[in-house]
Design a protein around this motif. Sequence first.
Motif, PDB file in Angstrom:
ATOM      1  N   THR A   3       0.816  -1.211   0.000  1.00  0.00           N
ATOM      2  CA  THR A   3       0.000   0.000   0.000  1.00  0.00           C
ATOM      3  C   THR A   3       0.851   1.263   0.000  1.00  0.00           C
ATOM      4  O   THR A   3       0.384   2.328  -0.387  1.00  0.00           O
ATOM      5  CB  THR A   3      -0.933   0.007   1.227  1.00  0.00           C
ATOM      6  N   GLY A   4       2.100   1.146   0.424  1.00  0.00           N
ATOM      7  CA  GLY A   4       2.986   2.310   0.386  1.00  0.00           C
ATOM      8  C   GLY A   4       3.705   2.618   1.674  1.00  0.00           C
ATOM      9  O   GLY A   4       4.404   3.627   1.765  1.00  0.00           O
ATOM     10  N   ALA A   5       3.562   1.764   2.698  1.00  0.00           N
ATOM     11  CA  ALA A   5       4.284   2.002   3.948  1.00  0.00           C
ATOM     12  C   ALA A   5       5.780   1.796   3.730  1.00  0.00           C
ATOM     13  O   ALA A   5       6.193   1.021   2.880  1.00  0.00           O
ATOM     14  CB  ALA A   5       3.779   1.069   5.044  1.00  0.00           C
ATOM     15  N   ASP A   6       6.585   2.509   4.524  1.00  0.00           N
ATOM     16  CA  ASP A   6       8.036   2.403   4.410  1.00  0.00           C
ATOM     17  C   ASP A   6       8.614   1.353   5.348  1.00  0.00           C
ATOM     18  O   ASP A   6       9.676   0.797   5.087  1.00  0.00           O
ATOM     19  CB  ASP A   6       8.677   3.764   4.715  1.00  0.00           C
ATOM     20  N   ASP A   7       7.934   1.093   6.449  1.00  0.00           N
ATOM     21  CA  ASP A   7       8.419   0.113   7.406  1.00  0.00           C
ATOM     22  C   ASP A   7       7.217  -0.474   8.144  1.00  0.00           C
ATOM     23  O   ASP A   7       6.106   0.057   8.074  1.00  0.00           O
ATOM     24  CB  ASP A   7       9.391   0.762   8.398  1.00  0.00           C
ATOM     25  N   TYR A   8       7.449  -1.562   8.872  1.00  0.00           N
ATOM     26  CA  TYR A   8       6.374  -2.306   9.507  1.00  0.00           C
ATOM     27  C   TYR A   8       6.875  -2.874  10.823  1.00  0.00           C
ATOM     28  O   TYR A   8       7.947  -3.473  10.875  1.00  0.00           O
ATOM     29  CB  TYR A   8       5.936  -3.440   8.571  1.00  0.00           C
ATOM     30  N   VAL A   9       6.120  -2.673  11.899  1.00  0.00           N
ATOM     31  CA  VAL A   9       6.490  -3.173  13.221  1.00  0.00           C
ATOM     32  C   VAL A   9       5.308  -3.948  13.785  1.00  0.00           C
ATOM     33  O   VAL A   9       4.179  -3.443  13.817  1.00  0.00           O
ATOM     34  CB  VAL A   9       6.860  -2.024  14.181  1.00  0.00           C
ATOM     35  N   ALA A  10       5.557  -5.182  14.229  1.00  0.00           N
ATOM     36  CA  ALA A  10       4.497  -6.022  14.773  1.00  0.00           C
ATOM     37  C   ALA A  10       4.353  -5.801  16.276  1.00  0.00           C
ATOM     38  O   ALA A  10       5.342  -5.659  16.991  1.00  0.00           O
ATOM     39  CB  ALA A  10       4.793  -7.491  14.485  1.00  0.00           C
ATOM     40  N   LYS A  11       3.112  -5.780  16.749  1.00  0.00           N
ATOM     41  CA  LYS A  11       2.834  -5.706  18.182  1.00  0.00           C
ATOM     42  C   LYS A  11       2.895  -7.106  18.781  1.00  0.00           C
ATOM     43  O   LYS A  11       2.503  -8.066  18.115  1.00  0.00           O
ATOM     44  CB  LYS A  11       1.440  -5.117  18.432  1.00  0.00           C
ATOM     45  N   PRO A  12       3.340  -7.238  20.026  1.00  0.00           N
ATOM     46  CA  PRO A  12       3.891  -6.188  20.885  1.00  0.00           C
ATOM     47  C   PRO A  12       5.296  -5.809  20.429  1.00  0.00           C
ATOM     48  O   PRO A  12       6.038  -6.659  19.936  1.00  0.00           O
ATOM     49  CB  PRO A  12       3.927  -6.851  22.270  1.00  0.00           C
ATOM     50  N   PHE A  13       5.642  -4.541  20.572  1.00  0.00           N
ATOM     51  CA  PHE A  13       6.931  -4.077  20.093  1.00  0.00           C
ATOM     52  C   PHE A  13       7.707  -3.410  21.227  1.00  0.00           C
ATOM     53  O   PHE A  13       7.137  -2.975  22.233  1.00  0.00           O
ATOM     54  CB  PHE A  13       6.754  -3.083  18.944  1.00  0.00           C
ATOM     55  N   ASN A  14       9.007  -3.350  21.047  1.00  0.00           N
ATOM     56  CA  ASN A  14       9.870  -2.633  21.974  1.00  0.00           C
ATOM     57  C   ASN A  14       9.847  -1.160  21.587  1.00  0.00           C
ATOM     58  O   ASN A  14      10.241  -0.814  20.473  1.00  0.00           O
ATOM     59  CB  ASN A  14      11.298  -3.185  21.878  1.00  0.00           C
ATOM     60  N   PRO A  15       9.386  -0.268  22.465  1.00  0.00           N
ATOM     61  CA  PRO A  15       9.318   1.150  22.115  1.00  0.00           C
ATOM     62  C   PRO A  15      10.651   1.725  21.647  1.00  0.00           C
ATOM     63  O   PRO A  15      10.687   2.594  20.763  1.00  0.00           O
ATOM     64  CB  PRO A  15       8.863   1.815  23.421  1.00  0.00           C
ATOM     65  N   LEU A  16      11.752   1.235  22.204  1.00  0.00           N
ATOM     66  CA  LEU A  16      13.061   1.740  21.799  1.00  0.00           C
ATOM     67  C   LEU A  16      13.376   1.353  20.354  1.00  0.00           C
ATOM     68  O   LEU A  16      13.983   2.132  19.615  1.00  0.00           O
ATOM     69  CB  LEU A  16      14.151   1.201  22.736  1.00  0.00           C
ATOM     70  N   GLU A  17      12.950   0.151  19.941  1.00  0.00           N
ATOM     71  CA  GLU A  17      13.144  -0.243  18.551  1.00  0.00           C
ATOM     72  C   GLU A  17      12.296   0.615  17.623  1.00  0.00           C
ATOM     73  O   GLU A  17      12.746   1.021  16.552  1.00  0.00           O
ATOM     74  CB  GLU A  17      12.781  -1.712  18.353  1.00  0.00           C
TER      75      GLU A  17
END
Length: 231
Positions: free
Chosen positions: A94-108
Motif C-alpha cells: 500500500t505504500g508504507a516504508d516500514d512495519y512493526v508487529a505488536k507487541p513491540f519494543n518502544p526503543l526499537e
Amino acid sequence: MAQTVLVADDDPDIRDVVGIYLRGEGFRVVEAEDGRRVLELLESEPVDLVILDVMMPGMDGIRTCFKIREASAIPIIMLSAKGEHIDKITGLTTGADDYVAKPFNPLELIARVKAQLRRQSLASGSPRQPANDAVIEIDDLTIDRKRHLVTVRGKEVSLTPIEFSILEFLAGHRGQVFNVEQIYRNVWKEDKFCSDNTVMVHIRNIREKVEEHPREPRYIQTVWGVGYKVE
C-alpha cells in the motif's frame, strides 16, 4: 524546530506509551484514534512521519495509508497486532516504508522513526553526488537524485522514499549484484537485519511502477540464489 510525529492508534494506552518515548527524544507528537482523523491532521499539521496502526475503527490503517500515498511521500511506519506476513505485505504494498508487529519494543520503534527521518533528510538535503552523477539514465528510465524524481518513458513515477532509495542504490551500482541483506543495510542504514521479505516486497512494488512488464523486468533483475541488480 522539533520534528512532528503523528501517532495513530485506537488504543489510547499505546498512543500514550509511544508519545512518552517520542517526546523523550525531543519529538513533537500529535495523536489520532482513526484514519479519518489522520487525514484531517495531515491537512492542518506540519507532520514529518506517521505511525499508523493497521486495525482501527472506521477507516483502517491500510486504507488510510493508501489515501496518504495518493498525495504525499511522507514516511509511514505501520503497526499491527497480528504479526502475519500477509499484513506486512499488504502494508508495504500500500505504500508504507516500514512495519512493526505488536507487541513491540518502544526503543526499537523510536530507532526506526529516527532511521526513516534521517533517510528522508538525506534524500531532500544537499546533493551528495558529483554533478555528473546527479542524474542516472538507463534506457527509458531516468533517476534525478537532486530532485528525487523518477521518470519512465517520459512519464513521472511516484515512488515512496524507501522505493526511491532502493532503486537509486541499485542503479548507482549498475551491474553489481546485491543480496537482500546488503540492500537492507545500505538503504535502511541499520546494522540489525531481520530475515524477512521486506526488501522483496519493496522491489516488487518498484517493478509494478517502473516496468512495462513487471513479471519480465527490464531494469531490476533477479539473480537467482544471489540477489538483485540493475543492468
